[in-house]
Scaffold this motif. Structure first.
Motif: not given
Length: 160
Positions: A66, A68-69, A71
């Motif tokens: 991902s 997203r931070s 992950y």
């Protein structure tokens, strides 16, 4: 056994095999179908396997799961060993190299999905410290048939 890091991304995962020796008859070869996950995805760090006589015996690749931070420390991996090189420690050497490189990069989880009938891969991953976390039903297609996929992961004991 030695490993060599590729200095450039492969256009296709089976590019390291000669067209005539690609074990799955991939599109980089004259004709045939790709192995699961063998689509020439970009963004993978690729490590060719132990080599003898300039023949690539296997490869391993990882990519973020991902953007997203939350992950940032989780990657999904694929590992392939040439059929002629199986049961010689190639897969375990590749997994150990991946584990060392991901831990050095601050990655805390490596995950993957394996078809349940691929018991050799499940055994190999267990030997490398992976555990089964569950089964996703009918999530993967293999030869046009929907298949269950066993989800596995390895959590780092050094990256927290």
């Amino acid at each position: 056994m030695s490993l060599r890091l590729l200095r450039r991304p492969l256009r296709h995962p089976c590019e390291c095999w000669e067209a005539s020796t690609c074990p799955w008859g991939c599109p980089s070869a004259p004709s045939g179908s790709s192995p699961p996950g063998c689509r020439g995805d970009r963004g993978h760090a690729r490590v060719p396997g132990p080599r003898r006589s300039r023949q690539c015996l296997g490869w391993i690749a990882a990519s973020p799961v991902s953007a997203r931070s939350a992950y940032a420390g989780v990657v999904e991996h694929s590992v392939y060993v040439h059929p002629g090189a199986r049961r010689r420690g190639v897969g375990l050497a590749l997994l150990r190299a991946l584990i060392a490189s991901t831990e050095a990069a601050g990655i805390w989880t490596i995950q993957s999905g394996i078809f349940p009938e691929n018991t050799a891969s499940l055994t190999l991953h267990a030997r490398a410290g992976f555990r089964v976390i569950g089964t996703r039903e009918r999530i993967g297609r293999h030869h046009g048939i929907w298949q269950d996929v066993v989800m596995i992961e390895r959590r780092s004991s050094t990256v927290t």
